[in-house]
Write a protein that holds these residues in place. Structure first.
Motif, PDB file in Angstrom:
ATOM      1  N   LYS B  56       1.419  -1.255  -0.309  1.00 41.66           N
ATOM      2  CA  LYS B  56       0.346   0.246   0.183  1.00 41.66           C
ATOM      3  C   LYS B  56       0.862   1.392   0.482  1.00 41.66           C
ATOM      4  O   LYS B  56       0.169   2.601  -0.100  1.00 41.66           O
ATOM      5  CB  LYS B  56      -1.031   0.087   1.741  1.00 41.66           C
ATOM      6  CG  LYS B  56      -2.164  -1.188   1.584  1.00 41.66           C
ATOM      7  CD  LYS B  56      -3.440  -0.747   0.696  1.00 41.66           C
ATOM      8  CE  LYS B  56      -4.229  -1.877   0.664  1.00 41.66           C
ATOM      9  NZ  LYS B  56      -4.499  -2.310  -0.394  1.00 41.66           N
ATOM     10  N   GLN B  57       1.950   1.469   0.396  1.00 43.94           N
ATOM     11  CA  GLN B  57       2.542   2.232   0.642  1.00 43.94           C
ATOM     12  C   GLN B  57       4.316   1.869   1.429  1.00 43.94           C
ATOM     13  O   GLN B  57       4.956   0.982   0.540  1.00 43.94           O
ATOM     14  CB  GLN B  57       2.278   2.946   2.438  1.00 43.94           C
ATOM     15  CG  GLN B  57       2.304   2.191   3.160  1.00 43.94           C
ATOM     16  CD  GLN B  57       2.146   2.636   4.771  1.00 43.94           C
ATOM     17  OE1 GLN B  57       2.665   3.902   5.175  1.00 43.94           O
ATOM     18  NE2 GLN B  57       1.575   1.438   6.079  1.00 43.94           N
ATOM     19  N   VAL B  58       5.050   2.890   0.546  1.00 48.75           N
ATOM     20  CA  VAL B  58       6.690   3.222   1.080  1.00 48.75           C
ATOM     21  C   VAL B  58       6.834   4.118   2.298  1.00 48.75           C
ATOM     22  O   VAL B  58       6.450   5.615   2.565  1.00 48.75           O
ATOM     23  CB  VAL B  58       7.338   4.194  -0.200  1.00 48.75           C
ATOM     24  CG1 VAL B  58       8.487   4.134   0.356  1.00 48.75           C
ATOM     25  CG2 VAL B  58       6.576   3.704  -1.946  1.00 48.75           C
ATOM     26  N   VAL B  59       7.608   3.390   3.053  1.00 51.19           N
ATOM     27  CA  VAL B  59       7.710   4.002   4.660  1.00 51.19           C
ATOM     28  C   VAL B  59       9.693   4.457   4.915  1.00 51.19           C
ATOM     29  O   VAL B  59      10.103   2.607   4.616  1.00 51.19           O
ATOM     30  CB  VAL B  59       7.243   3.270   4.966  1.00 51.19           C
ATOM     31  CG1 VAL B  59       7.460   4.048   7.166  1.00 51.19           C
ATOM     32  CG2 VAL B  59       5.633   2.943   5.661  1.00 51.19           C
ATOM     33  N   LYS B  68      11.409   9.172  13.955  1.00 47.29           N
ATOM     34  CA  LYS B  68      11.810  10.109  12.383  1.00 47.29           C
ATOM     35  C   LYS B  68      11.475   9.242  12.081  1.00 47.29           C
ATOM     36  O   LYS B  68      12.099   7.617  11.691  1.00 47.29           O
ATOM     37  CB  LYS B  68      12.955  10.208  12.225  1.00 47.29           C
ATOM     38  CG  LYS B  68      13.319  10.801  11.278  1.00 47.29           C
ATOM     39  CD  LYS B  68      14.700  12.768  11.406  1.00 47.29           C
ATOM     40  CE  LYS B  68      15.645  12.166  10.552  1.00 47.29           C
ATOM     41  NZ  LYS B  68      16.182  12.476  10.084  1.00 47.29           N
ATOM     42  N   GLY B  69      10.494   9.448  10.681  1.00 43.35           N
ATOM     43  CA  GLY B  69      10.080   8.286   9.892  1.00 43.35           C
ATOM     44  C   GLY B  69       9.441   9.327   8.950  1.00 43.35           C
ATOM     45  O   GLY B  69       8.054   9.985   9.055  1.00 43.35           O
ATOM     46  N   TYR B  70       8.400   9.056   7.478  1.00 40.53           N
ATOM     47  CA  TYR B  70       7.854   8.903   6.729  1.00 40.53           C
ATOM     48  C   TYR B  70       7.309   8.110   6.275  1.00 40.53           C
ATOM     49  O   TYR B  70       8.352   7.066   5.409  1.00 40.53           O
ATOM     50  CB  TYR B  70       8.648  10.018   5.895  1.00 40.53           C
ATOM     51  CG  TYR B  70       9.668  11.120   6.302  1.00 40.53           C
ATOM     52  CD1 TYR B  70      10.864  11.394   6.282  1.00 40.53           C
ATOM     53  CD2 TYR B  70       8.722  12.988   6.797  1.00 40.53           C
ATOM     54  CE1 TYR B  70      11.901  11.206   6.944  1.00 40.53           C
ATOM     55  CE2 TYR B  70      10.037  13.438   7.619  1.00 40.53           C
ATOM     56  CZ  TYR B  70      11.122  13.165   7.240  1.00 40.53           C
ATOM     57  OH  TYR B  70      12.014  14.765   7.988  1.00 40.53           O
ATOM     58  N   ALA B  71       6.135   8.246   5.137  1.00 37.86           N
ATOM     59  CA  ALA B  71       5.598   7.242   4.455  1.00 37.86           C
ATOM     60  C   ALA B  71       4.791   8.073   3.727  1.00 37.86           C
ATOM     61  O   ALA B  71       4.054   9.675   3.830  1.00 37.86           O
ATOM     62  CB  ALA B  71       4.423   6.629   5.490  1.00 37.86           C
ATOM     63  N   VAL B  72       4.240   7.730   2.402  1.00 40.62           N
ATOM     64  CA  VAL B  72       3.223   8.200   0.700  1.00 40.62           C
ATOM     65  C   VAL B  72       2.889   6.528   0.483  1.00 40.62           C
ATOM     66  O   VAL B  72       3.322   5.490   0.450  1.00 40.62           O
ATOM     67  CB  VAL B  72       3.693   8.536  -0.017  1.00 40.62           C
ATOM     68  CG1 VAL B  72       5.476   7.993  -0.716  1.00 40.62           C
ATOM     69  CG2 VAL B  72       3.065   9.306  -0.976  1.00 40.62           C
ATOM     70  N   ASP B  73       1.270   6.823   0.377  1.00 36.33           N
ATOM     71  CA  ASP B  73       0.397   5.487   0.001  1.00 36.33           C
ATOM     72  C   ASP B  73       0.969   5.935  -1.808  1.00 36.33           C
ATOM     73  O   ASP B  73       1.549   7.014  -2.721  1.00 36.33           O
ATOM     74  CB  ASP B  73      -0.893   6.184  -0.329  1.00 36.33           C
ATOM     75  CG  ASP B  73      -1.058   5.877   1.164  1.00 36.33           C
ATOM     76  OD1 ASP B  73      -2.153   6.332   1.781  1.00 36.33           O
ATOM     77  OD2 ASP B  73      -0.651   5.387   2.599  1.00 36.33           O
ATOM     78  N   PHE B  74       1.147   4.606  -2.088  1.00 36.56           N
ATOM     79  CA  PHE B  74       1.364   4.513  -3.653  1.00 36.56           C
ATOM     80  C   PHE B  74       0.357   5.262  -4.519  1.00 36.56           C
ATOM     81  O   PHE B  74       0.137   6.057  -5.536  1.00 36.56           O
ATOM     82  CB  PHE B  74       1.121   3.096  -4.064  1.00 36.56           C
ATOM     83  CG  PHE B  74       2.420   2.486  -4.142  1.00 36.56           C
ATOM     84  CD1 PHE B  74       3.043   1.367  -3.111  1.00 36.56           C
ATOM     85  CD2 PHE B  74       3.627   2.629  -5.332  1.00 36.56           C
ATOM     86  CE1 PHE B  74       4.506   0.330  -2.930  1.00 36.56           C
ATOM     87  CE2 PHE B  74       4.838   1.936  -4.359  1.00 36.56           C
ATOM     88  CZ  PHE B  74       5.139   0.752  -3.890  1.00 36.56           C
ATOM     89  N   VAL B  75      -1.464   5.106  -3.720  1.00 35.88           N
ATOM     90  CA  VAL B  75      -1.812   5.988  -5.531  1.00 35.88           C
ATOM     91  C   VAL B  75      -1.467   7.835  -4.665  1.00 35.88           C
ATOM     92  O   VAL B  75      -2.027   8.248  -5.847  1.00 35.88           O
ATOM     93  CB  VAL B  75      -3.258   6.175  -3.993  1.00 35.88           C
ATOM     94  CG1 VAL B  75      -3.667   4.582  -4.261  1.00 35.88           C
ATOM     95  CG2 VAL B  75      -3.462   6.400  -2.875  1.00 35.88           C
ATOM     96  N   SER B  76      -0.368   8.015  -4.176  1.00 36.56           N
ATOM     97  CA  SER B  76      -0.595   9.834  -4.507  1.00 36.56           C
ATOM     98  C   SER B  76       0.971   9.511  -5.395  1.00 36.56           C
ATOM     99  O   SER B  76       1.772  10.402  -5.189  1.00 36.56           O
ATOM    100  CB  SER B  76       0.212   9.977  -2.622  1.00 36.56           C
ATOM    101  OG  SER B  76      -0.563  10.201  -1.773  1.00 36.56           O
TER     102      SER B  76
END
Lengths: 102, 229
Positions: B56-59, B68-76
């Motif tokens: 679902k996402q890249v983390v 500290k961490g970041y995530a973004v969904d593949f739909v984005s």
């Protein structure tokens, strides 16, 4: 019977299938335009391009030339097709029919 | 719909930990890549960190700071690519564009936001720089795979995922059940594209025949023809 949206997608999928191997320019909704060889297209109209470069590097200084690029179908605004390789009349006809049926 | 980049503060496990996933909703971990720095927009790279790619996402999680961490969904992710051009960026990396959903974006060079205040909603570019550049093609392929698993919710996938790499790959257009209702097209030799398969003309005629409203359209076409003569 297919929904109108599905028919439109199939129509464009057919167009793009015929254009695999051709140079296309994909303009994204964020105004970025990239040019490359159409490598593949899928049922969601995602595009895979190869030998990609940015059309207007001055406008997008961080941008790139890359070997491969995957573009999400939902991010695409336009795809510029090579006019020599497209039967424009037939395409216009087909899209006119789409417009009438919706 | 597209939410853009977000901060990740939760982790599971000891040590540097792992991201919290949602297996009840089908989310699975696809790939873990240690030794990855993350570059958000124009900011300096952040490292060291580990990249987690789920269905679902890249983390990205920092190896040293559990908060500290970041995530973004593949739909984005509107685009991803392997960037090896040193003029674009000094290190080979996966370049991605993030759809934030914001209509008018301020220039990323704008200094109205202090560097210390990270406004993630304005980040539209993200680079993932692996310490091992030989991993880039693998990462690219996994990104493609996961992107394909996350189409926009409106359109539902049909039989399975079908990439077309050449015009010779013909797919069935539409359902098998419907074929019997469609007449054989007259001008099936015409095609729109240069590779010259019949798919499109076939589809067009199928569309024409399948919709009863085209009875009126035919009359209009005749009028057009008369008008143009």
């Amino acid at each position: 019977m297919l929904s109108c949206m599905e028919m439109c997608v199939q129509l464009f999928l057919s167009v793009f299938k015929d254009l695999v191997g051709s140079e296309v320019t994909v303009e994204l909704k964020d105004d970025l335009a990239v040019r490359g060889t159409l490598h593949a297209v899928d049922q969601f109209l995602n595009f895979k391009l190869v030998n990609v470069r940015v059309v207007d590097p001055d406008k997008h200084p961080h941008m790139f030339s890359v070997q491969n690029c995957f573009i999400r179908g939902s991010a695409v605004r336009y795809v510029q097709l090579p006019p020599n390789e497209v039967d424009v009349e037939l395409l216009q006809d087909a899209t006119r029919r789409e417009a009438r049926s919706s | 719909m597209a939410s853009g980049l977000r901060i990740v503060t939760e982790r599971v496990g000891d040590g540097a930990g792992q991201p919290v996933l949602d297996p009840d909703n089908g989310e699975e971990l696809m790939h873990v890549q240690p030794g990855v720095s993350i570059v958000l927009g124009n900011r300096p790279p952040e490292s060291p960190g580990t990249l987690y790619i789920s269905t679902k996402q890249v983390v990205w999680l920092s190896d040293t700071d559990r908060a500290k961490g970041y995530a973004v969904d593949f739909v984005s992710l509107s685009l991803h690519a392997v960037s090896r051009d040193p003029d674009a960026y000094h290190s080979p990396c996966i370049y991605t564009q993030i759809e934030t959903g914001a209509e008018e974006l301020e220039s990323e060079d704008s200094d109205s936001e202090s560097d210390n205040i990270l406004n993630l909603s304005k980040i539209t570019e993200m680079r993932l720089v692996p310490s091992d550049p030989n991993q880039l093609d693998t990462l690219f392929a996994i990104f493609c795979e996961c992107a394909e698993l996350n189409p926009d919710p409106i359109e539902e996938g049909e039989d399975g995922h079908n990439w077309v790499f050449s015009a010779d790959q013909l797919e069935d257009d539409g359902g098998e059940d419907d074929d019997s209702e469609w007449a054989i097209p007259e001008n099936s030799s015409h095609s729109i594209g240069s590779n010259g398969n019949h798919d499109l003309a076939h589809s067009v005629v199928q569309l024409h025949i399948n919709d009863q409203r085209f009875e009126d359209a035919e009359e209009m076409e005749q009028d057009d023809k008369n008008g143009h003569h």
